[in-house]
Design a protein around this motif. Structure first.
Motif, mmCIF file in Angstrom:
data_model
loop_
_atom_site.group_PDB
_atom_site.id
_atom_site.type_symbol
_atom_site.label_atom_id
_atom_site.label_comp_id
_atom_site.label_asym_id
_atom_site.label_seq_id
_atom_site.Cartn_x
_atom_site.Cartn_y
_atom_site.Cartn_z
ATOM 1 N N THR A 218 29.662 16.032 4.010
ATOM 2 C CA THR A 218 30.713 13.105 3.716
ATOM 3 C C THR A 218 29.696 12.540 3.580
ATOM 4 N N ALA A 219 28.621 13.094 4.320
ATOM 5 C CA ALA A 219 27.389 11.618 3.882
ATOM 6 C C ALA A 219 26.928 11.265 2.573
ATOM 7 N N ASN A 220 26.438 9.686 2.150
ATOM 8 C CA ASN A 220 26.258 9.654 0.804
ATOM 9 C C ASN A 220 24.673 9.450 1.217
ATOM 10 N N LEU A 221 24.107 10.281 0.354
ATOM 11 C CA LEU A 221 22.915 11.059 0.712
ATOM 12 C C LEU A 221 21.943 10.533 -0.507
ATOM 13 N N PRO A 222 21.135 9.718 -0.082
ATOM 14 C CA PRO A 222 20.005 9.230 -1.238
ATOM 15 C C PRO A 222 19.553 10.019 -2.286
ATOM 16 N N VAL A 223 19.371 9.898 -3.836
ATOM 17 C CA VAL A 223 18.994 10.676 -4.774
ATOM 18 C C VAL A 223 18.227 11.066 -4.455
ATOM 19 N N GLY A 224 18.234 12.899 -4.804
ATOM 20 C CA GLY A 224 16.770 13.671 -5.157
ATOM 21 C C GLY A 224 16.177 13.522 -3.502
ATOM 22 N N LEU A 225 17.071 13.318 -2.126
ATOM 23 C CA LEU A 225 16.619 13.186 -0.972
ATOM 24 C C LEU A 225 15.463 14.600 -0.603
ATOM 25 N N PHE A 226 13.910 13.867 -0.296
ATOM 26 C CA PHE A 226 13.146 15.049 -0.042
ATOM 27 C C PHE A 226 12.301 15.737 -1.362
ATOM 28 N N SER A 227 12.998 15.089 -3.112
ATOM 29 C CA SER A 227 11.851 15.328 -3.689
ATOM 30 C C SER A 227 10.485 13.647 -3.538
ATOM 31 N N HIS A 228 10.151 13.848 -4.203
ATOM 32 C CA HIS A 228 8.637 13.436 -4.479
ATOM 33 C C HIS A 228 8.663 12.012 -5.322
ATOM 34 N N SER A 229 9.476 12.476 -6.551
ATOM 35 C CA SER A 229 9.633 11.330 -7.674
ATOM 36 C C SER A 229 10.624 10.915 -7.518
ATOM 37 N N ASP A 230 12.285 11.201 -6.977
ATOM 38 C CA ASP A 230 12.823 10.571 -7.049
ATOM 39 C C ASP A 230 12.609 10.192 -5.339
ATOM 40 N N GLN A 231 12.329 9.766 -4.134
ATOM 41 C CA GLN A 231 11.680 9.161 -3.333
ATOM 42 C C GLN A 231 11.319 8.462 -3.703
ATOM 43 N N GLN A 232 10.275 8.434 -4.054
ATOM 44 C CA GLN A 232 9.192 7.127 -4.807
ATOM 45 C C GLN A 232 10.396 6.435 -5.838
ATOM 46 N N MET A 233 10.414 6.969 -6.851
ATOM 47 C CA MET A 233 11.948 5.641 -6.991
ATOM 48 C C MET A 233 12.726 5.542 -6.023
ATOM 49 N N SER B 48 5.765 4.962 1.198
ATOM 50 C CA SER B 48 5.660 5.972 0.691
ATOM 51 C C SER B 48 6.467 6.968 0.883
ATOM 52 N N ASP B 49 6.928 7.629 0.044
ATOM 53 C CA ASP B 49 7.895 9.261 -0.276
ATOM 54 C C ASP B 49 8.681 9.217 0.424
ATOM 55 N N PHE B 50 8.616 9.513 1.328
ATOM 56 C CA PHE B 50 9.055 9.396 3.051
ATOM 57 C C PHE B 50 8.186 10.411 3.838
ATOM 58 N N HIS C 174 7.745 18.527 3.060
ATOM 59 C CA HIS C 174 8.985 16.927 2.389
ATOM 60 C C HIS C 174 9.921 16.692 4.088
ATOM 61 N N ALA C 175 10.211 15.503 4.232
ATOM 62 C CA ALA C 175 11.075 15.113 5.136
ATOM 63 C C ALA C 175 11.851 14.283 4.738
ATOM 64 N N TRP C 176 12.405 13.468 5.783
ATOM 65 C CA TRP C 176 13.019 12.206 5.784
ATOM 66 C C TRP C 176 12.227 10.390 6.624
ATOM 67 N N GLY C 177 12.268 10.483 7.930
ATOM 68 C CA GLY C 177 12.045 9.289 8.364
ATOM 69 C C GLY C 177 10.418 9.385 8.437
ATOM 70 N N LEU D 97 0.562 -1.067 0.058
ATOM 71 C CA LEU D 97 -0.128 -0.077 0.427
ATOM 72 C C LEU D 97 0.859 1.374 -0.151
ATOM 73 N N PHE D 98 1.707 1.792 -1.195
ATOM 74 C CA PHE D 98 1.944 3.292 -1.477
ATOM 75 C C PHE D 98 1.012 4.084 -0.887
ATOM 76 N N LEU D 99 1.462 5.385 0.151
ATOM 77 C CA LEU D 99 0.735 6.185 0.345
ATOM 78 C C LEU D 99 1.742 7.435 -0.276
ATOM 79 N N SER D 100 1.529 7.934 -1.395
ATOM 80 C CA SER D 100 2.071 9.172 -1.882
ATOM 81 C C SER D 100 1.653 9.759 -1.245
ATOM 82 N N GLY D 101 2.984 10.803 -1.669
ATOM 83 C CA GLY D 101 2.965 12.576 -1.427
ATOM 84 C C GLY D 101 3.539 12.454 0.318
ATOM 85 N N GLY D 102 3.823 11.503 0.357
ATOM 86 C CA GLY D 102 4.442 11.271 1.694
ATOM 87 C C GLY D 102 3.960 11.486 2.762
ATOM 88 N N ILE D 103 3.426 10.728 3.685
ATOM 89 C CA ILE D 103 2.255 10.631 5.229
ATOM 90 C C ILE D 103 3.640 10.888 6.205
#
Length: 475
Positions: A148-163, A366-368, A381-384, A58-64
């Protein structure tokens, strides 16, 4: 003299290396595609056993805004929560208390719109995972701030984080999903070539897209037929004969040949699917008249028809959006969360009716997460964030991961309450994949980054590795 290697002689490590490379590099030619199928290398990597299992996303798109789904209930922790959330805070006295099986010294409550989920949690049928999110590697606030942290691509971006969530590869942009990769290696355990392992009720999606396989799309009413095909009117019968004749021709042009085969397969799949559903007794479980409940009802009916469809492994995907609440979080969640609670509870009841509640795991994604601080009745938009798992992939009635402190400026807070996840989606998905039947030694084929968070082959379940609440647990 030429030595011919039989399929069974291919060393296991070679097969794994090949599939790992296929996960990272394009496999684009028809010749190579056919060679892979002919070798049937995938059967040897992960073949389903005789039992039936299904994963439902169940993907809750938009970032719950999930820190209003699972809320600290104790006096001190709730004061901390209320202080940082401001006008987004739920009153302490409306929260629905839950008691995780493994105590961590805190108490928790669910959103007041989730009484059905509270009951499922108390019955040991549902678990929760705290502060979950995309990570490219274990990450500290200090490394984040120093850059110095290796971060996810497009952090906080809907399309990138859904991907990122759906592909299971947060540090790359990939159109291939981890359920798609599972289908590439496991679909041979099912025997209807037209329908396949992955079924979507929300159209195209990355999660179920593989390199060798694609998902089969249905609606909340079932498989969508070709208009008027097999109709009983004279014009429909003429049209059906014409379509069948055209698709039976032997085409020499590759595009025409493939198109005819795909169209024939789609028509046959709709017929197979509809006949299978028509062969099962009506469900007795009552579902609400919402789009989400109707989709879960169709999944339950499809699972009921699993033997007619000759399925041993299935995944299902629902994308239910509307969670990008930059405004009116309190109001909108009071409407939408009860719909989720009803739908999941009804689905669980249907699985019990069908006798497969121990064979189906439903999980949210969910996205984030959202900012803990308010932007003025909304969050950004946030993260965890926190997520729900219903079914046997994790023991229910418990809280997994590490629920963080919520005060502003804590050691996970990158700003405005954007919390660094303490459990990676890789660990979350690995737990689900292993339950589904993927060998722990082969997990890196499905989830290429899992080795950054968990040792493949370890006796500790992936979701429990490195978390704060591991004592006494097994899965």
């Amino acid at each position: 003299m030429t030595t011919r290697r039989r399929q069974g002689d291919v060393p296991r490590r070679d097969r794994r290396r090949f599939l790992g490379q296929a996960s990272c590099a394009a496999v684009g030619t028809t010749a190579l595609f056919n060679t892979i199928l002919n070798l049937r290398m995938f059967n040897a990597l992960a073949a389903p056993t005789d039992d039936y299992r299904a994963l439902v996303c169940l993907f809750l798109s938009g970032g719950i805004d999930s820190y209003n789904v699972l809320v600290p209930l104790g006096d001190a922790e709730h004061q901390e929560y209320a202080a940082v959330r401001g006008d987004l805070a739920l009153p302490q006295n409306v929260l629905l208390p839950i008691t995780p099986a493994t105590p961590d010294g805190k108490t928790y409550g669910l959103h007041p719109g989730l009484p059905e989920l509270q009951a499922l949690f108390a019955a040991g049928q549902l678990g929760l995972v705290a502060n979950l999110g995309t990570l490219a590697e274990p990450t500290t606030l200090d490394a984040y701030r120093r850059g110095t942290a290796n971060l996810p691509v497009g952090l906080f971006s809907h399309s990138d984080q859904q991907m990122a969530w759906q592909s299971g590869i947060p540090d790359q942009r990939s159109p291939i999903g981890w359920a798609g990769r599972m289908a590439d290696v496991m679909d041979s355990g099912n025997c209807d070539p037209n329908i396949g392992m992955n079924i979507s009720l929300s159209g195209n999606n990355i999660w179920q897209s593989g390199r060798m396989t694609s998902h089969y799309t249905i609606s909340e009413n079932g498989a969508v037929p070709l208009w008027d095909y097999r109709g009983t009117s004279p014009s429909a019968m003429v049209r059906t004969d014409a379509v069948d004749s055209l698709l039976a021709l032997q085409y020499r042009h590759l595009f025409e040949k493939v198109f005819a085969a795909k169209m024939r397969g789609a028509i046959d799949a709709q017929v197979d699917f509809s006949n299978a559903l028509a062969s099962i007794p009506p469900l007795q479980t009552q579902f609400s008249n919402t789009s989400l409940s109707r989709k879960f009802r169709m999944i339950a009916m499809t699972i009921a028809a699993r033997e007619a469809l000759c399925m041993k492994r299935q995944t299902f995907f629902i994308d239910w959006g509307g969670w990008d609440m930059h405004d009116e979080v309190i109001l909108n969640q009071s409407t939408m969360l009860p719909i989720v609670s009803h739908a999941l509870s009804e689905f669980h009841a249907a699985l019990v009716e069908l006798g497969v509640s121990d064979a189906v795991t439903t999980f949210t994604a969910s996205d984030f997460g959202r900012t803990l601080t308010s932007n003025g009745r909304g969050s950004d938009h946030a993260w965890g964030g926190n997520h729900i798992v219903m079914g046997p992939a994790i023991p229910g009635g418990d809280l997994y991961g590490s629920y963080p402190s919520l005060y502003a400026g804590n050691d996970l807070d990158t700003g405005r309450g954007r919390l660094i996840p303490t459990t990676s989606v890789d660990e979350y998905f690995a737990q689900l994949a292993v339950w589904f039947g993927v060998s722990t030694a082969d997990l890196d084929v499905i989830l290429p980054n899992i080795g950054r968070f968990w040792t493949p082959g370890s006796s500790t379940p992936p979701l429990l590795a490195g978390t704060a609440l591991t004592a006494g647990r097994s899965a």
